[in-house]
Design a protein around this motif. Structure first.
Motif, PDB file in Angstrom:
ATOM      1  N   THR A  20       0.830  -1.206   0.000  1.00 45.56           N
ATOM      2  CA  THR A  20       0.000   0.000   0.000  1.00 45.56           C
ATOM      3  C   THR A  20       0.864   1.256   0.000  1.00 45.56           C
ATOM      4  OG1 THR A  20      -1.796  -1.139   1.114  1.00 45.56           O
ATOM      5  CG2 THR A  20      -1.784   1.246   1.264  1.00 45.56           C
ATOM      6  N   PRO A  21       0.633   2.176  -0.948  1.00 48.27           N
ATOM      7  CA  PRO A  21       1.436   3.395  -1.037  1.00 48.27           C
ATOM      8  C   PRO A  21       0.840   4.516  -0.192  1.00 48.27           C
ATOM      9  CG  PRO A  21      -0.063   3.320  -2.885  1.00 48.27           C
ATOM     10  CD  PRO A  21      -0.344   2.086  -2.051  1.00 48.27           C
ATOM     11  N   THR A  22       1.408   5.707  -0.322  1.00 48.87           N
ATOM     12  CA  THR A  22       0.858   6.877   0.351  1.00 48.87           C
ATOM     13  C   THR A  22      -0.507   7.237  -0.243  1.00 48.87           C
ATOM     14  OG1 THR A  22       1.799   8.471  -1.200  1.00 48.87           O
ATOM     15  CG2 THR A  22       3.182   7.812   0.672  1.00 48.87           C
ATOM     16  N   PRO A  23      -1.351   7.935   0.510  1.00 52.56           N
ATOM     17  CA  PRO A  23      -2.633   8.366  -0.050  1.00 52.56           C
ATOM     18  C   PRO A  23      -2.482   9.213  -1.311  1.00 52.56           C
ATOM     19  CG  PRO A  23      -2.664   8.578   2.337  1.00 52.56           C
ATOM     20  CD  PRO A  23      -1.260   8.233   1.961  1.00 52.56           C
ATOM     21  N   GLU A  24      -1.434  10.034  -1.375  1.00 48.02           N
ATOM     22  CA  GLU A  24      -1.248  10.869  -2.568  1.00 48.02           C
ATOM     23  C   GLU A  24      -0.921  10.020  -3.792  1.00 48.02           C
ATOM     24  OE1 GLU A  24      -1.392  14.391  -3.502  1.00 48.02           O
ATOM     25  OE2 GLU A  24      -2.854  13.949  -1.947  1.00 48.02           O
ATOM     26  N   THR A  25      -0.078   9.014  -3.633  1.00 47.26           N
ATOM     27  CA  THR A  25       0.199   8.093  -4.739  1.00 47.26           C
ATOM     28  C   THR A  25      -1.068   7.344  -5.118  1.00 47.26           C
ATOM     29  OG1 THR A  25       2.533   7.832  -4.203  1.00 47.26           O
ATOM     30  CG2 THR A  25       1.498   6.035  -5.406  1.00 47.26           C
ATOM     31  N   HIS A  26      -1.815   6.901  -4.116  1.00 48.72           N
ATOM     32  CA  HIS A  26      -3.060   6.176  -4.378  1.00 48.72           C
ATOM     33  C   HIS A  26      -4.020   7.054  -5.193  1.00 48.72           C
ATOM     34  CE1 HIS A  26      -5.426   2.614  -2.598  1.00 48.72           C
ATOM     35  NE2 HIS A  26      -6.074   3.049  -3.653  1.00 48.72           N
ATOM     36  N   ARG A  27      -4.153   8.306  -4.790  1.00 49.83           N
ATOM     37  CA  ARG A  27      -5.042   9.224  -5.514  1.00 49.83           C
ATOM     38  C   ARG A  27      -4.612   9.373  -6.961  1.00 49.83           C
ATOM     39  NH1 ARG A  27      -4.635  14.086  -7.241  1.00 49.83           N
ATOM     40  NH2 ARG A  27      -2.677  14.511  -6.153  1.00 49.83           N
ATOM     41  N   ARG A  28      -3.335   9.521  -7.186  1.00 53.42           N
ATOM     42  CA  ARG A  28      -2.843   9.717  -8.552  1.00 53.42           C
ATOM     43  C   ARG A  28      -3.129   8.494  -9.428  1.00 53.42           C
ATOM     44  NH1 ARG A  28       0.945  12.837  -5.509  1.00 53.42           N
ATOM     45  NH2 ARG A  28       1.286  14.902  -6.466  1.00 53.42           N
ATOM     46  N   VAL A  29      -2.962   7.310  -8.862  1.00 49.63           N
ATOM     47  CA  VAL A  29      -3.245   6.097  -9.629  1.00 49.63           C
ATOM     48  C   VAL A  29      -4.733   6.014  -9.956  1.00 49.63           C
ATOM     49  CG1 VAL A  29      -3.275   3.570  -9.522  1.00 49.63           C
ATOM     50  CG2 VAL A  29      -1.244   4.834  -8.772  1.00 49.63           C
ATOM     51  N   LEU A  30      -5.592   6.303  -8.989  1.00 46.85           N
ATOM     52  CA  LEU A  30      -7.028   6.219  -9.240  1.00 46.85           C
ATOM     53  C   LEU A  30      -7.502   7.300 -10.210  1.00 46.85           C
ATOM     54  CD1 LEU A  30      -8.640   5.273  -5.809  1.00 46.85           C
ATOM     55  CD2 LEU A  30      -7.855   3.803  -7.668  1.00 46.85           C
ATOM     56  N   ASP A  31      -6.810   8.429 -10.242  1.00 48.68           N
ATOM     57  CA  ASP A  31      -7.182   9.495 -11.176  1.00 48.68           C
ATOM     58  C   ASP A  31      -7.026   9.065 -12.630  1.00 48.68           C
ATOM     59  OD1 ASP A  31      -7.949  11.252  -9.229  1.00 48.68           O
ATOM     60  OD2 ASP A  31      -6.134  12.482  -9.285  1.00 48.68           O
ATOM     61  N   ARG A  32      -6.314   7.970 -12.866  1.00 49.95           N
ATOM     62  CA  ARG A  32      -6.182   7.452 -14.235  1.00 49.95           C
ATOM     63  C   ARG A  32      -7.473   6.788 -14.697  1.00 49.95           C
ATOM     64  NH1 ARG A  32      -0.459   4.437 -12.868  1.00 49.95           N
ATOM     65  NH2 ARG A  32       0.795   6.325 -12.542  1.00 49.95           N
ATOM     66  N   GLY A  33      -8.375   6.495 -13.754  1.00 50.60           N
ATOM     67  CA  GLY A  33      -9.677   5.955 -14.092  1.00 50.60           C
ATOM     68  C   GLY A  33      -9.650   4.454 -14.347  1.00 50.60           C
ATOM     69  N   GLY A  34     -10.831   3.933 -14.680  1.00 47.91           N
ATOM     70  CA  GLY A  34     -10.945   2.528 -15.035  1.00 47.91           C
ATOM     71  C   GLY A  34     -11.486   1.674 -13.906  1.00 47.91           C
ATOM     72  N   GLU A  35     -12.180   0.601 -14.302  1.00 45.80           N
ATOM     73  CA  GLU A  35     -12.678  -0.374 -13.355  1.00 45.80           C
ATOM     74  C   GLU A  35     -11.592  -1.389 -13.016  1.00 45.80           C
ATOM     75  OE1 GLU A  35     -16.284  -2.251 -14.656  1.00 45.80           O
ATOM     76  OE2 GLU A  35     -17.123  -0.359 -15.413  1.00 45.80           O
ATOM     77  N   ALA A  36     -11.878  -2.182 -12.003  1.00 46.03           N
ATOM     78  CA  ALA A  36     -10.933  -3.218 -11.572  1.00 46.03           C
ATOM     79  C   ALA A  36     -10.750  -4.261 -12.668  1.00 46.03           C
ATOM     80  CB  ALA A  36     -11.430  -3.877 -10.296  1.00 46.03           C
ATOM     81  N   ARG A  37      -9.496  -4.716 -12.803  1.00 48.50           N
ATOM     82  CA  ARG A  37      -9.192  -5.778 -13.758  1.00 48.50           C
ATOM     83  C   ARG A  37      -8.681  -7.033 -13.066  1.00 48.50           C
ATOM     84  NH1 ARG A  37      -5.106  -3.159 -17.885  1.00 48.50           N
ATOM     85  NH2 ARG A  37      -4.180  -2.542 -15.878  1.00 48.50           N
ATOM     86  N   GLY A  38      -8.562  -6.973 -11.726  1.00 47.79           N
ATOM     87  CA  GLY A  38      -8.082  -8.136 -10.986  1.00 47.79           C
ATOM     88  C   GLY A  38      -8.264  -7.918  -9.497  1.00 47.79           C
ATOM     89  N   LEU A  39      -7.852  -8.896  -8.693  1.00 48.10           N
ATOM     90  CA  LEU A  39      -8.037  -8.827  -7.248  1.00 48.10           C
ATOM     91  C   LEU A  39      -7.266  -7.671  -6.623  1.00 48.10           C
ATOM     92  CD1 LEU A  39      -7.861 -12.622  -6.304  1.00 48.10           C
ATOM     93  CD2 LEU A  39      -9.901 -11.171  -6.457  1.00 48.10           C
ATOM     94  N   ARG A  40      -6.078  -7.358  -7.147  1.00 46.37           N
ATOM     95  CA  ARG A  40      -5.291  -6.252  -6.593  1.00 46.37           C
ATOM     96  C   ARG A  40      -6.006  -4.921  -6.793  1.00 46.37           C
ATOM     97  NH1 ARG A  40      -1.010  -4.848  -8.620  1.00 46.37           N
ATOM     98  NH2 ARG A  40       0.294  -4.378  -6.822  1.00 46.37           N
TER      99      ARG A  40
END
Length: 295
Positions: A20-40
């Protein structure tokens, strides 16, 4: 067995792991959009997924754990699972905005590294402000007993489930610092919240003096509770003002009759907090560790 523990074991059987990364890294990754493609994506990145996407057993376990919620036409998990060495730990999904959210992230990994490096054998251990229980559970194989203590009932629920998930003996209890600790203690470890949080979220808000008050209180109560030879390992952070650590004088006043080591572990964390009015005049926030043994 707690449904969260069963779910975690099912994920482990599927080969799941996630750092698990920092919340800021997490936000940046989620800002790329898209639905889940796997368990991770579901259980690590907290991405939405379509009904029927998950294996039927895993979706049923998620639902029975009370951790499945609707997001429009999609679904989300309200729990994440993070890997830490041999452990897999359940904790709150991103974003951790609820007042009782249970956080897991880079601080958890740094805390674990500190414990791993400093503690080879332990007797009776209490992990104060345990959150997910990661610190105490990491020590469990080298301890006689472990108590996972937190004032947040949601944290106690996660900690108890994580003990079951990892097959480790531990007592989890709701406790204001050490109020519910049982028996004599040889080692007290703590990774408390250390920020001034206007939302007063349990995992972030360290109280007065720019978030340092809780850490000082834990140190004071721990050193009163420990007998000769008892040890406190405190992982926390401090605002740095004019080059000086704000927390250090308050801690040093507690350290008579101890052998202690205080050091800076990371010079600059949560830099975005400096934009808030509470931190006007603060140069940086530094992670520090106190290792004190009663004489």
């Amino acid at each position: 067995m707690d449904p969260l523990a069963i779910l975690g074991r099912a994920l482990r059987d599927e080969g799941y792991s996630f750092v698990t990364p920092t919340p800021e890294t997490h936000r940046r990754v989620l800002d790329r959009g898209g639905e889940a493609r796997g368990l991770r994506d579901v259980f690590g990145w907290s991405k939405p997924f379509a009904p029927g996407f998950l294996p039927r057993r895993i979706e049923a376990l998620l639902d029975s754990a009370g951790a499945l919620r609707r997001d429009g036409a999609l679904l989300r998990s309200t729990v994440r699972f993070s890997s830490l060495g041999p452990l897999l730990c359940a904790h709150s999904a991103y974003p951790t905005v609820e007042s009782d959210a249970v956080f897991f992230g880079p601080d958890t990994y740094r805390f674990a590294a500190l414990l791993d490096a400093r503690i080879q054998r332990a007797g009776s251990v209490a992990d104060v402000g345990c959150g997910s229980g990661a610190g105490g559970l990491l020590l469990a194989p080298r301890a006689l007993s472990v108590q996972l203590l937190d004032v947040n009932p949601q944290a106690v629920r996660f900690a108890r489930a994580n003990a079951e998930l990892n097959g480790l003996p531990a007592r989890a209890a709701e406790s204001d610092v050490l109020s519910a600790a049982e028996g004599p203690l040889d080692l007290i470890v703590a990774n408390p919240p250390y920020l001034a949080d206007p939302l007063q979220r349990a995992y972030r808000d360290g109280g007065d003096d720019l978030g340092t008050a809780l850490s000082v209180r834990i140190a004071a109560e721990a050193l009163r509770r420990l007998g000769p030879g008892g040890r406190l390992v405190l992982y926390t952070a401090t605002p740095v003002v004019d080059g000086e650590h704000l927390i250090r004088p308050a801690l040093e006043r507690l350290l008579r009759h101890t052998r202690w080591d205080y050091r800076e572990l990371d010079p600059d964390v949560f830099g975005e907090e400096l934009d808030r009015p509470e931190y006007a005049g603060v140069e940086r926030i530094a992670v520090v560790a106190l290792d004190a043994t009663r004489l």
